[in-house]
Design a protein around this motif. Structure first.
Motif, PDB file in Angstrom:
ATOM      1  N   ILE A 208     -28.997 -31.608 -45.632  1.00  0.00           N
ATOM      2  CA  ILE A 208     -28.435 -30.925 -44.463  1.00  0.00           C
ATOM      3  C   ILE A 208     -26.987 -31.354 -44.259  1.00  0.00           C
ATOM      4  O   ILE A 208     -26.090 -30.517 -44.062  1.00  0.00           O
ATOM      5  CB  ILE A 208     -29.277 -31.215 -43.203  1.00  0.00           C
ATOM      6  N   SER A 209     -26.720 -32.661 -44.303  1.00  0.00           N
ATOM      7  CA  SER A 209     -25.348 -33.151 -44.121  1.00  0.00           C
ATOM      8  C   SER A 209     -24.442 -32.648 -45.236  1.00  0.00           C
ATOM      9  O   SER A 209     -23.273 -32.306 -45.007  1.00  0.00           O
ATOM     10  CB  SER A 209     -25.332 -34.687 -44.055  1.00  0.00           C
ATOM     11  N   ALA A 210     -24.985 -32.565 -46.465  1.00  0.00           N
ATOM     12  CA  ALA A 210     -24.196 -32.070 -47.601  1.00  0.00           C
ATOM     13  C   ALA A 210     -23.835 -30.595 -47.411  1.00  0.00           C
ATOM     14  O   ALA A 210     -22.689 -30.187 -47.656  1.00  0.00           O
ATOM     15  CB  ALA A 210     -24.971 -32.258 -48.900  1.00  0.00           C
ATOM     16  N   ILE A 211     -24.803 -29.788 -46.974  1.00  0.00           N
ATOM     17  CA  ILE A 211     -24.554 -28.351 -46.769  1.00  0.00           C
ATOM     18  C   ILE A 211     -23.508 -28.137 -45.687  1.00  0.00           C
ATOM     19  O   ILE A 211     -22.587 -27.313 -45.833  1.00  0.00           O
ATOM     20  CB  ILE A 211     -25.865 -27.629 -46.405  1.00  0.00           C
ATOM     21  N   LEU A 212     -23.602 -28.880 -44.592  1.00  0.00           N
ATOM     22  CA  LEU A 212     -22.656 -28.727 -43.490  1.00  0.00           C
ATOM     23  C   LEU A 212     -21.229 -29.066 -43.923  1.00  0.00           C
ATOM     24  O   LEU A 212     -20.275 -28.352 -43.599  1.00  0.00           O
ATOM     25  CB  LEU A 212     -23.073 -29.621 -42.319  1.00  0.00           C
TER      26      LEU A 212
END
Length: 311
Positions: A208-212
């Protein structure tokens, strides 16, 4: 287009105050990455029992070794991008952004592959208790699959902070960390997944943090924009990134490697002792990562001003 108020010119103003205020979001970002593992330990300790706590805790130093290598690569990308931003060299900035992506994703997948394949051998090597071994291997194998996501987050984190933006990476990681805690509770309490549950929650949060952060880079920020169509390896830039990133990652790994010998000693005691140590042993990474934020801030400021030929 995103607001440019997030970016800062690090070549102007007071260096002391600039580094101090620049470091604060970095400190919280670094701590939140450590808190993924701490949240796992807290939840399994409270809701899954001593064996699950000992299993997760047995992997802490090895996990820090792997994530420390990833964070080192991100530090290398940050330093080189900061230098080219200071020099206002658009082509080299672009080359660094796209070369850094290749280095990050390859290192993430490589470490994840090695960790997954050798998980049981590593746990046996550090003398993990027999009753903790299955849970430790399960947790480690699932958690380690999140390393490509962690690599992409640290890649984007390095670029945004090089541009003077330390706030959005913190927002993204705070959101992902909140999701991590919620999923921890759901998987452990509702689905009784103990070690596998907290590992899966952390894995999802990493991506999730990577996608954001990748979405932010794809939209563009402060004259920096990532495009999948522009991905290419500039060998000269790659050497510069690795020249900084590998020693930085190895420094992180050496601390974790040294602490692993302490873990081996702890593992010679019974499972309750291992679990108790696991609950207390996360203070060391917290302190180390807080100090590391200042080092990263100093490196970013040095890169900007060195590139701009400020003396």
């Amino acid at each position: 287009m995103p607001s440019k108020s997030y970016e800062k010119d690090l070549t102007k103003g007071s260096l002391v105050m600039g580094i101090l205020f620049f470091s604060i979001p970095l400190i919280f970002s670094n701590l939140l990455q450590v808190l993924f593992n701490i949240a796992d330990i807290a939840v399994v300790g409270r809701f899954a029992g001593t064996i699950a706590l000992g299993s997760v805790g047995s992997t802490a130093q090895i996990m820090f070794l792997f994530t420390g290598l990833i964070m080192g690569i991100g530090f290398g990308i940050n330093s080189i991008v900061a230098y080219f931003i200071g020099a206002r060299s658009k082509k080299e900035i672009d080359d660094s952004v796209h070369t850094g992506f290749i280095i990050s994703i390859v290192s993430g997948f490589l470490l994840a592959f090695l960790g997954f394949i050798f998980a049981e051998k590593i746990m046996v090597l550090i003398k993990t208790k027999t009753e903790l071994l299955e849970g430790a291997v399960t947790y480690f194998r699932i958690y380690i699959l999140g390393l490509p996501g962690a690599a992409l987050y640290n890649y984007g984190y390095g670029i945004l902070s090089a541009a003077g933006d330390t706030k959005r990476p913190l927002y993204f990681l705070t959101f992902a960390g909140t999701i991590n805690i919620i999923l921890n509770l759901i998987f452990v309490i509702s689905f009784k997944m103990d070690c596998a549950g907290v590992a899966l929650a952390s894995l999802i949060s990493e991506y999730i943090s990577a996608i954001l952060i990748m979405a932010t880079l794809c939209r563009g920020t402060g004259g920096i924009k990532f495009s999948f169509r522009k991905i290419s390896l500039n060998r000269s830039v790659a050497r510069r990134i690795l020249k900084v990133g590998i020693p930085s990652g190895m420094q992180n790994a050496i601390f974790a490697f040294a602490n692993t010998f302490i873990q081996v000693g702890v593992n010679s005691f019974d499972a309750v002792m291992v679990a108790g140590t696991a609950a207390a042993s996360n203070l060391d990474p917290i302190v180390y990562n807080a100090m590391g934020a200042f080092y990263s801030a100093c490196a970013t400021f040095i890169g900007h001003n060195y590139g701009a030929v400020n003396k």
